[in-house]
Scaffold this active site. Structure first.
Site, short mmCIF file in Angstrom:
data_model
loop_
_atom_site.label_atom_id
_atom_site.label_comp_id
_atom_site.label_asym_id
_atom_site.label_seq_id
_atom_site.Cartn_x
_atom_site.Cartn_y
_atom_site.Cartn_z
CG ASP A 129 -2.32 6.55 1.92
OD1 ASP A 129 -2.43 7.76 1.64
OD2 ASP A 129 -3.26 5.83 2.32
CG ASP A 173 0.85 1.06 5.86
OD1 ASP A 173 1.53 0.55 6.77
OD2 ASP A 173 -0.31 1.48 6.03
CG ASP A 224 -1.79 1.19 1.35
OD1 ASP A 224 -1.99 1.87 0.33
OD2 ASP A 224 -2.30 1.47 2.46
#
Lengths: 373, 341
Positions: free
Chosen positions: A97, A281, A95
């Protein structure tokens, strides 16, 4: 969020799901996956197993969820409680972000909403009206944020392919539906690794936990010949390109590094982690029991869809992932940041009534920056 | 099963079928307690255990991994087998662990030498086969290195706490980790020692043998020295202090931080009622959810699994570690402030 807004979001989401069954499919090896969903203003319902697209579409129509998830793990019994599922393996997931990149632009398109008095302010650690610290940060990511996230994706892809030997055709990149990207790696040698081993992969990808010795710098009697060469594999090669720049400068820079000493080199390595490591992440990649947003589903933080990016560089989330309808609706918006969706500009709005298309209304309501008039 | 030559049995005695070896040589255990000629092997065995208890590696009579005479070689194997019998009779786990580790380190030396052997291909092949048979690690030779798949490497390297073993500090390319012979065998030391200790633990319990009483008594006395007491200062480690500060300020502590804090305090025997109020200031505080989650972590609801506090290494990855010098040599926040006496 009040009932009126929830009803509006549910209707809009339901219409999207009804009109776009073609975009929403169960992933491969469906019966080994765990599915879950959330409804607006309600908790998570998980430990669901599904057989095929039909069952998924039925679930969407019957429940009008705000968010839908599916495990990256494969289980023998996905609908049993966690310790009885019999975990088999899990795809590698990442992930990226924009909010974790701490880009300078962020302060220009973030506001805080006070959980006590609902005041929207530009301060970032307390409410400007009642001074409460119970605040939520609302950000409307800009093009710069998306470009920043794309750069991290590219760094990640290079490491996956060159170092970790994941085949290109086994990698998929999705826009997350809000501020970043989700990357999947299938059929790799890492499928059966547990959480601790994945945490080591995370540190590798993020270039964290390095020691100077790895790159040729010793505490005592440094030796020039131990420093990395340009053509080396993995991080040594990547680091040498980063710090030497060109072959002609290599020798001089090695002398400088040696005279600067060991602990300065260590600091240099730590600082380089954000520029040459990929900012993923860590918690997502380490989690082998996660249910991760289902491709094709809507993200309730924005009303945008999680969609596959076949051409990352050209991908524009604000036109390529906005699929809600254009029917107009009157809202009261308190959205002091301008944004663009489907090539149309909206805002800024300062606690004012306005009529906008559904996709824009949903975007603001999801961000908690508007309500139905 | 790996077929071993005479020398190999002496180098890697834990691979041999102990009982069968004795039988093949025409001896019984009882003879070693009484026969003056055979007693040398028993003395060697005692010495082998004593040296390992000291954290040292027993010096064998092999020269370059080979025995000058057949009886030297036999004694090597006998002393290993008898050491196991002594350990079984002594029933002290701490001695078994120390012995297994020392024997693993001893075998490591030979494995390393065999791996690096460029003149005798069969020696290298045997070492590669031992590593594959025992631990399912397929190593391949490439130039001056041995290469092993990253996923295989990680399975073993995560047990090391030294940073040099982190994947990021390794030579990695195309899905493989590049290792020297020394690093290859070092990687499996723990497994080798586990393999040896499980062989000892699973061996049949012998009854006391005449002539073995004295060395057994000596070992029991020796093991008493290793009893330790720990004292705890009760102070919280910096990661826990930091998490509490964040919550007190009413700032958001990520899920992983809340997990760390709750599991830490539960392990320190605090009750759910004592812990729950800490989360009151969190921006998204909900009493019902907090109690549900704390009960879940404590194992009083849900699956009944009691969750334990994450390791320092994991907390580092999650950006929750704020190490201070007092954190040196601990691998879990729960060890903070504990000292051996």
């Amino acid at each position: 969020m009040q009932n009126k807004e929830i009803k509006f979001l549910e209707e809009s989401f339901k219409k999207y799901y009804f009109d776009h069954f073609d975009l929403i499919h169960v992933p491969k090896r469906t019966s080994e996956r765990e599915f879950g969903f959330q409804k607006f203003n309600s908790g998570m319902i998980r430990h669901i197993s599904l057989k095929d697209d039909k069952e998924l579409h039925l679930l969407l129509m019957q429940n009008t969820p705000s968010d839908v998830y599916c495990s990256n793990a494969y289980y023998s019994f996905p609908n049993q409680p966690m310790n009885e599922k019999d975990w088999k393996e899990a795809d590698l997931i990442f992930d990226i972000d924009a909010k974790d990149l701490h880009l300078d632009c962020r302060q220009h398109h973030s506001v805080t909403k006070c959980n006590e008095c609902n005041q929207i302010s530009n301060t970032n650690n307390h409410c400007s009206k009642c001074n409460s610290t119970k605040i939520e940060i609302k950000s409307l990511p800009c093009k710069h944020c998306i470009d920043g996230s794309k750069k991290e994706v590219v760094k990640l892809l290079n490491i996956l392919v060159d170092d970790l030997d994941v085949e290109k055709h086994n990698i998929e990149i999705y826009f997350s539906g809000n501020e970043g990207f989700h990357v999947y790696a299938y059929n790799s040698q890492f499928q059966e690794l547990g959480s601790r081993e994945r945490s080591e992969l995370v540190d590798y990808i993020m270039f964290r936990g390095t020691i100077p010795e790895t790159f040729g710098m010793k505490k005592l009697k440094p030796n020039r010949s131990l420093f990395p060469e340009f053509n080396e594999k993995g991080w040594r090669g990547r680091l040498s390109k980063e710090i030497f720049g060109s072959k002609s400068k290599r020798s001089k820079i090695i002398s400088d590094l040696i005279s600067d000493g060991y602990s300065n080199f260590q600091k240099r390595l730590e600082n380089l982690s954000t520029s040459i490591g990929s900012q993923i992440d860590p918690n997502v990649t380490m989690d082998i029991h996660r249910i991760f947003r289902l491709p094709g589903s809507l993200n309730s933080k924005s009303g945008l869809s999680k969609v596959l990016c076949t051409d990352l560089q050209k991908f524009d989330p604000y036109s390529d992932s906005s699929f809600l309808n254009e029917n107009t609706i009157e809202i009261t918006a308190n959205c002091p940041i301008e944004f663009k969706l489907k090539n149309k500009k909206f805002g800024p709005y300062y606690e004012e009534q306005t009529t906008v298309p559904t996709f824009a209304a949903v975007y603001m309501i999801c961000k908690n920056l508007a309500r139905i008039s | 099963m790996i077929t071993l030559g005479k020398d190999e049995i002496a180098k890697y005695p834990f691979l041999a079928d102990a009982g069968q070896y004795l039988k093949d040589k025409g001896f019984t255990l009882q003879q070693f307690g009484v026969d003056p000629d055979l007693k040398i092997s028993l003395e060697k065995a005692l010495n082998r255990v004593q040296v390992s208890a000291d954290g040292k590696i027993y010096k064998s009579d092999l020269i370059d991994g080979e025995a000058s005479k057949d009886y030297v070689l036999e004694r090597e194997v006998f002393s290993f087998l008898l050491a196991i019998v002594l350990l079984k009779l002594t029933k002290m786990n701490t001695l078994i662990k120390r012995f297994a580790l020392a024997e693993a380190r001893r075998a490591e030396k030979y494995l390393e030498k065999d791996l690096a052997n460029i003149t005798d291909e069969s020696k290298k092949e045997l070492a590669v086969k031992i590593i594959d048979d025992l631990f399912s690690i397929q190593i391949k030779k490439q130039d001056d290195y041995f290469i092993i798949p990253i996923s295989n490497y990680l399975k073993y390297s995560i047990n090391f706490h030294e940073r040099e073993w982190k994947l990021v500090n390794r030579h990695v390319g195309a899905g493989y980790v590049y290792l020297t012979p020394h690093e290859t065998v070092r990687l499996i030391r723990k497994e080798l020692s586990n393999y040896i200790s499980s062989k000892i633990i699973n061996a049949k319990m012998p009854s006391m043998i005449l002539g073995f009483e004295e060395p057994v008594q000596k070992l029991i006395l020796l093991s008493k020295k290793f009893a330790t007491y720990t004292i705890t200062t009760g102070e919280y480690p910096p990661c826990i202090k930091h998490a509490i500060e964040i919550l007190e300020k009413g700032e958001n502590l990520p899920h992983s931080g809340r997990f760390m804090l709750a599991t830490f305090l539960l392990s320190r025997n605090q009750s759910i009622e004592q812990i729950a109020p800490l989360f009151k200031n969190a921006p998204d505080y909900n009493e019902r959810v907090t109690l549900y989650q704390l009960n879940h972590l404590a194992g009083t609801s849900g699956s009944g699994t009691q969750y334990s506090c994450p390791s320092c290494e994991k907390l580092k990855t999650q950006n929750l570690c704020f190490a201070i010098p007092e954190c040196d040599n601990i691998i879990n926040p729960l060890q903070f402030g504990k000292r051996r006496k």
